[in-house]
Design a protein around this motif. Structure first.
Motif, PDB file in Angstrom:
ATOM      1  N   UNK A 121      17.462  24.336  20.634  1.00  0.00           N
ATOM      2  CA  UNK A 121      17.400  23.533  21.302  1.00  0.00           C
ATOM      3  C   UNK A 121      15.621  22.550  21.200  1.00  0.00           C
ATOM      4  N   UNK A 122      15.015  23.307  21.612  1.00  0.00           N
ATOM      5  CA  UNK A 122      13.820  23.793  22.068  1.00  0.00           C
ATOM      6  C   UNK A 122      13.238  24.188  21.511  1.00  0.00           C
ATOM      7  N   UNK A 123      13.589  24.532  19.906  1.00  0.00           N
ATOM      8  CA  UNK A 123      12.607  24.345  18.256  1.00  0.00           C
ATOM      9  C   UNK A 123      12.755  22.786  18.160  1.00  0.00           C
ATOM     10  N   UNK A 124      14.287  22.137  18.440  1.00  0.00           N
ATOM     11  CA  UNK A 124      14.304  20.730  17.586  1.00  0.00           C
ATOM     12  C   UNK A 124      12.830  20.370  18.264  1.00  0.00           C
ATOM     13  N   UNK A 125      12.818  20.271  19.468  1.00  0.00           N
ATOM     14  CA  UNK A 125      11.931  19.151  20.393  1.00  0.00           C
ATOM     15  C   UNK A 125      10.322  19.418  20.010  1.00  0.00           C
ATOM     16  N   UNK A 126      10.341  20.798  19.278  1.00  0.00           N
ATOM     17  CA  UNK A 126       9.064  21.525  18.843  1.00  0.00           C
ATOM     18  C   UNK A 126       8.846  20.589  17.429  1.00  0.00           C
ATOM     19  N   UNK A 127      10.139  21.184  16.139  1.00  0.00           N
ATOM     20  CA  UNK A 127       9.407  20.577  14.822  1.00  0.00           C
ATOM     21  C   UNK A 127       9.933  18.848  14.769  1.00  0.00           C
ATOM     22  N   UNK A 128      10.570  18.828  16.105  1.00  0.00           N
ATOM     23  CA  UNK A 128      11.523  17.556  15.977  1.00  0.00           C
ATOM     24  C   UNK A 128      12.497  16.831  14.625  1.00  0.00           C
ATOM     25  N   UNK A 129      12.823  17.618  13.949  1.00  0.00           N
ATOM     26  CA  UNK A 129      14.387  17.171  14.102  1.00  0.00           C
ATOM     27  C   UNK A 129      15.319  18.442  14.421  1.00  0.00           C
ATOM     28  N   UNK A 130      16.387  17.950  13.840  1.00  0.00           N
ATOM     29  CA  UNK A 130      18.045  19.057  14.019  1.00  0.00           C
ATOM     30  C   UNK A 130      17.868  20.301  13.524  1.00  0.00           C
ATOM     31  N   UNK A 131      18.113  21.694  13.892  1.00  0.00           N
ATOM     32  CA  UNK A 131      17.869  23.195  13.550  1.00  0.00           C
ATOM     33  C   UNK A 131      18.800  24.331  14.314  1.00  0.00           C
ATOM     34  N   UNK A 132      19.365  24.426  13.402  1.00  0.00           N
ATOM     35  CA  UNK A 132      19.929  25.351  13.860  1.00  0.00           C
ATOM     36  C   UNK A 132      19.668  26.772  13.115  1.00  0.00           C
ATOM     37  N   UNK A 133      19.493  27.464  14.598  1.00  0.00           N
ATOM     38  CA  UNK A 133      18.735  28.600  14.276  1.00  0.00           C
ATOM     39  C   UNK A 133      19.677  30.040  13.804  1.00  0.00           C
ATOM     40  N   UNK A 134      20.990  29.429  13.229  1.00  0.00           N
ATOM     41  CA  UNK A 134      22.028  30.680  13.234  1.00  0.00           C
ATOM     42  C   UNK A 134      21.453  30.557  11.180  1.00  0.00           C
ATOM     43  N   UNK A 135      21.358  28.988  11.157  1.00  0.00           N
ATOM     44  CA  UNK A 135      21.532  29.285   9.568  1.00  0.00           C
ATOM     45  C   UNK A 135      19.570  29.650   8.928  1.00  0.00           C
ATOM     46  N   UNK A 136      18.610  29.113   9.257  1.00  0.00           N
ATOM     47  CA  UNK A 136      17.421  29.786   9.329  1.00  0.00           C
ATOM     48  C   UNK A 136      17.425  31.236   9.858  1.00  0.00           C
ATOM     49  N   UNK A 137      17.802  32.186   9.259  1.00  0.00           N
ATOM     50  CA  UNK A 137      17.961  32.920  10.487  1.00  0.00           C
ATOM     51  C   UNK A 137      16.464  33.476  10.675  1.00  0.00           C
ATOM     52  N   UNK A 138      16.456  34.178  11.940  1.00  0.00           N
ATOM     53  CA  UNK A 138      14.976  33.822  12.831  1.00  0.00           C
ATOM     54  C   UNK A 138      14.356  35.261  12.531  1.00  0.00           C
ATOM     55  N   UNK A 139      13.115  34.907  12.409  1.00  0.00           N
ATOM     56  CA  UNK A 139      11.848  36.338  11.985  1.00  0.00           C
ATOM     57  C   UNK A 139      11.191  37.049  13.525  1.00  0.00           C
TER      58      UNK A 139
END
Ligand SMILES: *[C@@H]1O[C@H](CO)[C@@H](O)[C@H](O)[C@H]1NC(C)=O
Ligand SMILES: *[C@@H]1O[C@H](CO)[C@@H](O)[C@H](O)[C@H]1NC(C)=O
Ligand SMILES: *[C@@H]1O[C@H](CO)[C@@H](O)[C@H](O)[C@H]1NC(C)=O
Ligand SMILES: *[C@@H]1O[C@H](CO)[C@@H](O)[C@H](O)[C@H]1NC(C)=O
Ligand SMILES: *[C@@H]1O[C@H](CO)[C@@H](O)[C@H](O)[C@H]1NC(C)=O
Length: 564
Positions: A442-460
């Motif tokens: 939900x914090x990443x969504x705020x930064x990038x301005x669109x819905x993000x699911x951190x489990x699918x583009x997996x984190x690096x």
């Protein structure tokens, strides 16, 4: 919204802004920027931003302990989100967040350090639209961990000198002459010997603080003022109002050799710390010390140029130590700049080097209209130079070789940056796995301005971002290697071959695979991996470099390694 192409070449320079700590009180009452994620009510269909902002304010006011809740909420909300995340960012204390968490509409609250001056968020929106963003590293050096604006999609710019200086010589009664930095004196200034005074032992008067010279007879004299505690401009004003005729500003040990030429209200010269010691020793040695200020004016070919300004903020980045910051340095000391009151002023700061880099980025974009902001940044960083005009390493304010936490990739080299050979490119989407490695969805969504699911583009891990510099930590008691992959894009000759050259300190072993990259067309991409392993003990920061060398190009990435 698709913008016409010509608008995409907008370039932005963002200055270091006041840190939020200015607003702080202590402990759990400290105000911090939080992002608050709230439940989206099903029956709510506000169409304009103000309605959302009003709703968020009314929610926030429910958590307020203050008398005028509406007033309170309005003063604290920084930004309202409505497209992707439902929520807002606001300055809150931990106690307030705690109170809020008990209310029905509350989902989560978290603090995003990147969010602490809105520069990082606005910057992301900008690069998303193809706008290059150059930012000040800050003017809080030379201590480590002072660099600001460290989001990896921003170019973070330090400040250094040029080979042009404004020289003011201090002549002492015994014949010594010492160079300092000074703008031209008022017209018809008489460079004659005058009594010299220094209020040694009186902390306020020796620093020429307000009202401190009342007990010191400075009338018609040159006054030595130690730097620190108040501004250089104010010191000169204090001396002038006490009747002084001129000022010698002596650097603090931290500022060392780093001097600046300011427009002051009195004839003045800013001398290095070591010169200050000589002048003070002279004052001690005689009952009637004297000095004169001689103005040499503009002097070119200053030795050891460029060199880092002491005020230029230093890495490593507290927020993202896996990204080397600052990225680059550029001219930022004694810069002639347009000004509001009078037409021009002489200003020093990273707010002066940052627009130099914006201008250079504009030239690069003009020459290469299709390049992304990340490609422009890579071109600037991999072609930077690291030696000064005396052919030695670029020095810092102590006259020691400046480390990567001061200069980043080095000093910008505009003609080379137009034709870098290879670039480390990134699309806005490429930052998402990086952000997912740092924050919840939900914090990443705020930064990038669109819905993000951190489990699918997996984190690096931070260091895995395809960045033009490399920063990593090798923990003690762990002889496992750290391996990163990078991808370069050929923007040089269609057919070209690059060979690797790797310089790493003896504490570390590093390997690059493959050691040769061959291209047969433009915009072709090739990947390589680089792995690091420590050779036994040691601790602290060490540095090296990775070079890809062809017959026409040298593509250099600084490598910063923290041994724990
Ligand atoms: C939405 O529904 C809630 C609960 O049913 C109600 O309290 C609220 O007034 C409604 N809001 C609007 C804007 O209709
Ligand atoms: C509370 O603040 C609002 C907004 O500033 C103002 O209009 C209102 O008069 C204030 N109310 C009181 C009771 O002070
Ligand atoms: C010193 O005096 C000047 C001029 O009166 C004033 O503007 C400034 O705020 C004062 N500085 C401090 C630290 O009190
Ligand atoms: C000058 O004399 C003072 C007092 O005797 C002493 O504290 C100081 O260290 C001396 N300064 C220098 C630069 O010699
Ligand atoms: C600056 O002026 C002084 C005094 O005239 C002179 O001794 C010195 O050589 C000059 N320095 C330079 C670099 O021109």
């Amino acid at each position: 919204m698709a913008l016409p192409k010509r608008f995409l070449s907008l370039l932005v320079c963002l200055f270091a802004s006041l840190p939020l700590s200015c607003l702080h009180v202590h402990g759990s009452d400290e105000l911090k920027a939080f992002i608050v994620h709230v439940k989206r009510p099903e029956n709510l269909s506000f169409s304009v931003a103000e309605q959302w902002a009003g709703w968020y304010s009314s929610l926030l006011s429910l958590a307020s302990l203050e008398a005028n809740a509406t007033d309170f909420a309005r003063s604290r909300v920084i930004h309202s989100y409505r497209h992707v995340a439902t929520g807002f960012s606001a300055l809150l204390t931990e106690r307030e967040v705690e109170a809020m968490s008990k209310l029905g509409w509350f989902l989560h609250a978290g603090s995003v350090p990147f969010h602490s001056d809105p520069v990082a968020l606005a910057g992301f929106e900008a690069i998303n639209r193809g706008v290059f963003v150059s930012c000040s590293a800050g003017n809080s050096g030379p201590d480590p961990y002072t660099v600001t604006n460290t989001a990896p999609w921003l170019l973070t710019v330090g400040a250094s000198t040029m080979d042009r200086s404004f020289l003011g010589t201090v002549k002492l009664g015994d014949g010594q002459e010492w160079e300092g930095a000074s703008l031209y004196p008022p017209r018809n200034f008489d460079a004659k010997m005058l009594p010299l005074v220094y209020a040694a032992g009186d902390v306020a008067a020796s620093h020429c603080l307000n009202d401190s010279l009342n007990g010191v007879d400075v009338r018609g004299k040159i006054v030595l003022c130690d730097r620190g505690d108040n501004s250089r401009l104010e010191k000169a004003e204090v001396v002038k109002s006490a009747g002084g005729a001129g000022v010698i500003l002596v650097n603090t040990p931290e500022d060392a050799y780093s001097t600046v030429a300011d427009p002051l209200v009195l004839p003045a010269s800013n001398v290095p710390y070591v010169v200050g010691l000589k002048i003070k020793a002279y004052i001690n040695s005689t009952s009637a010390p004297e000095a004169s200020l001689v103005f040499n004016g503009t002097v070119m070919h200053t030795p050891h140029s460029p060199s880092m300004a002491s005020f230029s903020s230093r890495g490593p980045s507290q927020i993202t130590p896996g990204i080397l910051k600052p990225d680059i340095t550029g001219p930022g000391v004694s810069i002639l700049a347009a000004w509001t009151m009078q037409k021009f002023n002489m200003i020093s700061g990273t707010s002066m080097s940052c627009p130099h880099l914006s201008g250079i980025a504009a030239l690069i974009r003009k020459a290469n209209p299709d390049w992304s902001p990340a490609a422009i940044k890579s071109a600037i960083m991999t072609t930077a130079y690291v030696t000064d005009n005396s052919r030695g390493p670029i020095l810092d304010e102590r006259h020691l070789p400046a480390d990567f936490f001061a200069i980043g990739a080095g000093h910008v080299n505009p003609p080379k940056a137009i034709d870098p050979g290879l670039v480390y490119d990134l699309t806005p989407q490429d930052y998402i796995p990086y952000l997912c490695g740092l924050y919840e969805s939900y914090l990443v969504e705020v930064i990038v301005g669109r819905p993000v699911d951190c489990s699918s583009p997996k984190s690096i891990r931070e260091g895995e971002l395809n960045y033009p510099s490399i920063s990593l930590t090798l923990p003690a008691n762990n002889l496992k290697s750290v391996r990163y992959r990078r991808t370069v894009t050929n923007v040089g000759e269609p057919t070209s071959t690059y060979r690797v050259k790797l310089d790493v300190p003896q504490e570390v072993s590093a390997t690059v695979t493959p050691t040769r990259l061959s291209f047969d067309e433009l915009n072709q991409k090739q990947s390589f991996s680089i792995s690091f392993r420590r050779n036994g003990g040691g601790s602290g920061a060490v540095q090296g470099q990775l070079l890809w060398v062809s017959t026409k190009h040298v593509v250099r990435s600084p490598i910063s390694i923290r041994l724990e």
